[in-house]
Design a protein around this motif. Structure first.
Motif, mmCIF file in Angstrom:
data_model
loop_
_atom_site.group_PDB
_atom_site.id
_atom_site.type_symbol
_atom_site.label_atom_id
_atom_site.label_comp_id
_atom_site.label_asym_id
_atom_site.label_seq_id
_atom_site.Cartn_x
_atom_site.Cartn_y
_atom_site.Cartn_z
ATOM 1 N N SER A 73 34.941 44.586 91.936
ATOM 2 C CA SER A 73 34.824 43.817 93.176
ATOM 3 C C SER A 73 35.538 42.487 92.981
ATOM 4 N N ALA A 74 35.558 41.680 94.007
ATOM 5 C CA ALA A 74 36.185 40.367 93.905
ATOM 6 C C ALA A 74 35.492 39.505 92.851
ATOM 7 N N ARG A 75 34.199 39.708 92.647
ATOM 8 C CA ARG A 75 33.447 38.930 91.656
ATOM 9 C C ARG A 75 33.515 39.562 90.272
ATOM 10 N N ALA A 76 33.700 40.846 90.189
ATOM 11 C CA ALA A 76 33.754 41.562 88.907
ATOM 12 C C ALA A 76 35.024 42.395 88.878
ATOM 13 N N ARG A 77 36.127 41.714 88.722
ATOM 14 C CA ARG A 77 37.436 42.371 88.809
ATOM 15 C C ARG A 77 37.927 42.776 87.413
ATOM 16 N N TYR A 78 37.149 43.553 86.726
ATOM 17 C CA TYR A 78 37.515 43.996 85.391
ATOM 18 C C TYR A 78 38.670 44.994 85.410
ATOM 19 N N ARG A 115 45.344 31.269 94.174
ATOM 20 C CA ARG A 115 45.211 32.386 93.230
ATOM 21 C C ARG A 115 45.543 31.929 91.816
ATOM 22 N N CYS A 166 39.784 47.027 95.382
ATOM 23 C CA CYS A 166 38.605 46.393 96.002
ATOM 24 C C CYS A 166 39.005 45.320 97.009
#
Length: 178
Positions: A73-78, A115, A166
């Motif tokens: 996700s944007a918060r967990a962009r592994y 970014r 995502c």
């Protein structure tokens, strides 16, 4: 990534430094957007240079499975780190020694200054040519339109890369599913 911003960076570098040797690399997640291979082939023709196509040891869906099926996700962009950045770093480590100076040219536009790019523990430095040249999305699209053409996947998507990104719009993900 094979997208418009990365393609624009490659074209700009080649135009500004025609005699400089660059290594062009595409990190494939294993679930790239349909049309990515075609876009890379068009770019290779324009650059008259090979683009190295690399993949990590596992495709994105296997990486997600290793994370307990926890979706990026944007918060967990592994996903980008594991599927793109780590394979790129391994590719470069196989070709250069730790004492070599490596500059990674990153396709972040002038209108995306919020970014951030990946940081590298190996001493690789990031440089942002599109920002330095004040190139926003309009200028990037114009450059591609008059050189290699805008990749076909931009007819249906707002971005390139992974087909299940995502950051894709809901309508784009539904279109991929169909």
């Amino acid at each position: 990534s094979g997208g418009v911003d990365s393609s624009a960076v490659a074209l700009v570098l080649k135009a500004l430094h025609p005699t400089q040797h660059f290594i062009f690399v595409h990190s494939d997640t294993g679930v790239e957007t349909l049309g990515t291979s075609e876009a890379l082939a068009n770019l290779e023709l324009a650059l008259e240079e090979k683009i190295f196509r690399i993949k990590g040891k596992k495709g994105l869906f296997d990486v997600i499975k290793d994370f307990g099926s926890f979706l990026p996700s944007a918060r967990a962009r592994y996903c980008t780190r594991i599927s793109k950045i780590l394979p790129f770093q391994a590719f470069m480590a196989d070709r250069f020694s730790p004492s070599d100076r490596i500059v990674s040219y990153v396709g972040i536009r002038a209108d995306e200054s919020h970014r951030k790019a990946a940081t590298h523990s190996d001493g690789t430095t990031n440089f942002f040519p599109l920002q330095s040249l004040q190139m926003g999305k309009r200028e990037v699209m114009r450059l591609l339109d008059i050189t290699i053409g805008i990749p076909s996947f931009y007819r249906d998507r707002s971005r390139s890369g992974c087909s299940v990104c995502c950051f894709a719009r809901r309508s784009e993900l539904i279109g991929q599913w169909r």
